[in-house]
Enzyme design. Structure first.
Site, mmCIF file in Angstrom:
data_model
loop_
_atom_site.group_PDB
_atom_site.id
_atom_site.type_symbol
_atom_site.label_atom_id
_atom_site.label_comp_id
_atom_site.label_asym_id
_atom_site.label_seq_id
_atom_site.Cartn_x
_atom_site.Cartn_y
_atom_site.Cartn_z
ATOM 1 N N ASP A 1 0.836 -1.209 0.000
ATOM 2 C CA ASP A 1 0.000 0.000 0.000
ATOM 3 C C ASP A 1 0.870 1.258 0.000
ATOM 4 O OD1 ASP A 1 -2.396 1.352 -0.046
ATOM 5 O OD2 ASP A 1 -2.697 1.275 2.124
ATOM 6 N N GLY B 1 -0.074 5.550 -4.242
ATOM 7 C CA GLY B 1 -0.674 6.835 -4.590
ATOM 8 C C GLY B 1 -0.103 7.972 -3.753
ATOM 9 N N TRP C 1 2.748 8.011 -2.168
ATOM 10 C CA TRP C 1 4.162 8.190 -2.521
ATOM 11 C C TRP C 1 4.267 9.083 -3.754
ATOM 12 C CZ3 TRP C 1 6.959 7.142 -6.930
ATOM 13 C CH2 TRP C 1 8.352 7.220 -6.815
ATOM 14 N N SER D 1 -7.367 -5.723 -5.256
ATOM 15 C CA SER D 1 -8.413 -6.339 -4.433
ATOM 16 C C SER D 1 -9.747 -6.319 -5.174
ATOM 17 C CB SER D 1 -8.545 -5.581 -3.102
ATOM 18 O OG SER D 1 -9.191 -4.343 -3.318
ATOM 19 N N THR D 2 -10.689 -7.137 -4.690
ATOM 20 C CA THR D 2 -12.040 -7.119 -5.284
ATOM 21 C C THR D 2 -12.670 -5.737 -5.127
ATOM 22 O OG1 THR D 2 -12.703 -8.165 -3.189
ATOM 23 C CG2 THR D 2 -12.629 -9.587 -5.121
ATOM 24 N N GLU D 3 -12.222 -4.998 -4.117
ATOM 25 C CA GLU D 3 -12.773 -3.652 -3.873
ATOM 26 C C GLU D 3 -12.109 -2.586 -4.760
ATOM 27 O OE1 GLU D 3 -11.941 -5.841 -1.302
ATOM 28 O OE2 GLU D 3 -14.073 -6.328 -1.237
ATOM 29 N N ASN D 4 -10.944 -2.903 -5.317
ATOM 30 C CA ASN D 4 -10.236 -1.913 -6.139
ATOM 31 C C ASN D 4 -10.950 -1.604 -7.462
ATOM 32 O OD1 ASN D 4 -6.942 -2.978 -5.006
ATOM 33 N ND2 ASN D 4 -8.122 -1.197 -4.368
ATOM 34 N N TRP D 5 -11.986 -2.420 -7.827
ATOM 35 C CA TRP D 5 -12.777 -2.088 -9.020
ATOM 36 C C TRP D 5 -13.533 -0.786 -8.822
ATOM 37 C CZ3 TRP D 5 -11.409 -4.708 -13.111
ATOM 38 C CH2 TRP D 5 -10.999 -6.035 -12.998
ATOM 39 N N ARG E 1 -12.257 1.954 -8.028
ATOM 40 C CA ARG E 1 -11.377 3.093 -8.350
ATOM 41 C C ARG E 1 -11.730 3.694 -9.712
ATOM 42 N NH1 ARG E 1 -5.453 2.377 -5.700
ATOM 43 N NH2 ARG E 1 -6.246 1.781 -3.657
ATOM 44 N N ARG F 1 -4.909 -2.020 8.743
ATOM 45 C CA ARG F 1 -6.081 -2.857 8.472
ATOM 46 C C ARG F 1 -5.704 -3.965 7.491
ATOM 47 N NH1 ARG F 1 -7.950 2.452 6.629
ATOM 48 N NH2 ARG F 1 -7.451 2.699 4.418
HETATM 49 C C1 IPE Z 1 -5.344 -2.864 -0.343
HETATM 50 O O1 IPE Z 1 -5.013 -1.533 -0.509
HETATM 51 C C2 IPE Z 1 -5.299 -3.564 -1.663
HETATM 52 C C3 IPE Z 1 -3.992 -3.674 -2.306
HETATM 53 C C4 IPE Z 1 -2.855 -3.304 -1.807
HETATM 54 C C5 IPE Z 1 -4.011 -4.281 -3.606
HETATM 55 P P1 IPE Z 1 -6.144 -0.403 -0.608
HETATM 56 O O2 IPE Z 1 -5.428 0.881 -0.651
HETATM 57 O O3 IPE Z 1 -7.068 -0.700 -1.729
HETATM 58 O O4 IPE Z 1 -6.920 -0.605 0.765
HETATM 59 P P2 IPE Z 1 -7.959 0.351 1.506
HETATM 60 O O5 IPE Z 1 -9.080 0.609 0.564
HETATM 61 O O6 IPE Z 1 -7.232 1.615 1.870
HETATM 62 O O7 IPE Z 1 -8.362 -0.432 2.720
HETATM 63 C C1 IPE Z 2 -1.613 0.233 -3.375
HETATM 64 O O1 IPE Z 2 -1.395 1.588 -3.381
HETATM 65 C C2 IPE Z 2 -1.782 -0.323 -4.764
HETATM 66 C C3 IPE Z 2 -3.137 -0.787 -5.077
HETATM 67 C C4 IPE Z 2 -4.151 -0.806 -4.266
HETATM 68 C C5 IPE Z 2 -3.357 -1.256 -6.434
HETATM 69 P P1 IPE Z 2 -2.596 2.631 -3.363
HETATM 70 O O2 IPE Z 2 -2.969 2.953 -4.771
HETATM 71 O O3 IPE Z 2 -3.714 2.137 -2.527
HETATM 72 O O4 IPE Z 2 -1.899 3.869 -2.692
HETATM 73 P P2 IPE Z 2 -2.551 4.903 -1.677
HETATM 74 O O5 IPE Z 2 -3.136 4.115 -0.537
HETATM 75 O O6 IPE Z 2 -3.604 5.668 -2.427
HETATM 76 O O7 IPE Z 2 -1.400 5.760 -1.262
HETATM 77 MG MG MG Z 3 -4.163 2.360 -0.550
#
Ligand code: IPE
Ligand code: IPE
Ligand code: MG
Length: 254
Positions: A21, A24, A26, A66-70, A72, A198
């Site tokens: 994590d 973004g 960074w 993650s399944t939740e990353n859809w 975005r 988390r």
């Molecule tokens: C968890 O990171 C998923 C991955 C690293 C692929 P997220 O950045 O999506 O998690 P939340 O939404 O902050 O919990």
């Molecule tokens: C983790 O970094 C990568 C993925 C979830 C794909 P993030 O994209 O969640 O980075 P932050 O949390 O916004 O900094």
């Molecule tokens: Mg993140």
């Protein structure tokens, strides 16, 4: 092997799972786009796999999507998928050199064709390697995975009676056989970078007894020192699995 070496080796986690994590944040801090953050993050993978392997780790799970990353923005999702499809083929020779085997967890049928092809190729090219397993978790959700296992379990019986009897006798060990865990060890150490504390739906089943380690370092800046610090912290912990400290140390035999 001497008994002291044996003890030291037991203190190396066999399976390390990483929530990568902070890409973004960074990127934002550097004045770069989120996608550039993901690019730099993807570049960390190669080093981390080598560092972990050299430390004696047998499996490294990497939470990539993650399944939740859809949820975005569509542009970011497309960028992440393209990144994977273009970077993975370049990693194959390196993975072969490192004797690393690629495994995938998650429902990859939902990924774009190019990404699926790249994954298939990499899995196939590395399938006989034995030094370290790299488990890429893509479109992965711990809850969804357990639901799918329950569905497979229920569908495996011919009659209601059979199913009811099996349900009454269901144990975690039995359900685990429906999770497709033949090749996956329990998670010993779960690391999350980027400062959040988390689990975000990662490895809910396998991390039941994992040691948790959180670091503020954002994933693109993750270094060998960061991994060493996590491994050293793990080595200092007493894993009790429900027992007392005295039992674990062999002081009490009750
Ligand atoms: C968890 O990171 C998923 C991955 C690293 C692929 P997220 O950045 O999506 O998690 P939340 O939404 O902050 O919990
Ligand atoms: C983790 O970094 C990568 C993925 C979830 C794909 P993030 O994209 O969640 O980075 P932050 O949390 O916004 O900094
Ligand atoms: Mg993140």
């Amino acid at each position: 092997m001497s008994s002291s070496e044996d003890q030291i080796n037991q203190r190396v986690p066999q399976h390390v799972a990483i929530i990568m994590d902070g890409n973004g944040r960074w990127a934002k801090a550097q004045g770069l786009s989120r996608l550039e953050g993901h690019k730099q993050g993807a570049k960390r993978l190669r080093d981390v796999i080598r560092w972990a392997r050299d430390a004696g780790v047998k499996q490294v799970s990497l939470y990539a999507f993650s399944t939740e990353n859809w949820k975005r923005p569509k542009m970011e999702i497309a960028g992440l998928m393209t990144l994977m499809a273009t970077m993975l083929p370049l990693e194959i020779p390196k993975m072969i050199e490192e004797d690393a085997r690629l495994l995938v967890l998650g429902d990859i049928t939902k990924l774009p064709w190019l990404a699926r092809q790249a994954l298939k190729k990499a899995v196939n090219a590395t399938k006989d390697n034995t030094s370290v397993d790299v488990i890429l978790c893509l479109n992965y959700g711990g809850q969804q995975e357990i639901v799918e296992a329950v569905k497979r379990f229920c569908a495996s019986f011919q009659t209601e009676d059979e199913k009811n009897k099996a349900l009454a006798e269901l144990t975690p060990e039995v359900l685990q056989t429906y999770l497709g865990r033949e090749d996956i060890l329990p998670v010993d150490l779960l690391i999350r970078t980027g400062g959040e504390k988390r689990i975000s739906n990662f490895h809910l089943w396998d991390a039941a007894y994992a040691e948790l380690y959180f670091t503020d370092t954002n994933w693109p800046a993750y270094s060998e020192e960061d991994l060493k610090a996590a491994l050293a912290d793990y080595a200092s912990r007493e894993r009790r699995f429900g027992k007392t400290s005295e039992q674990v140390q062999g002081i009490s035999h009750e």
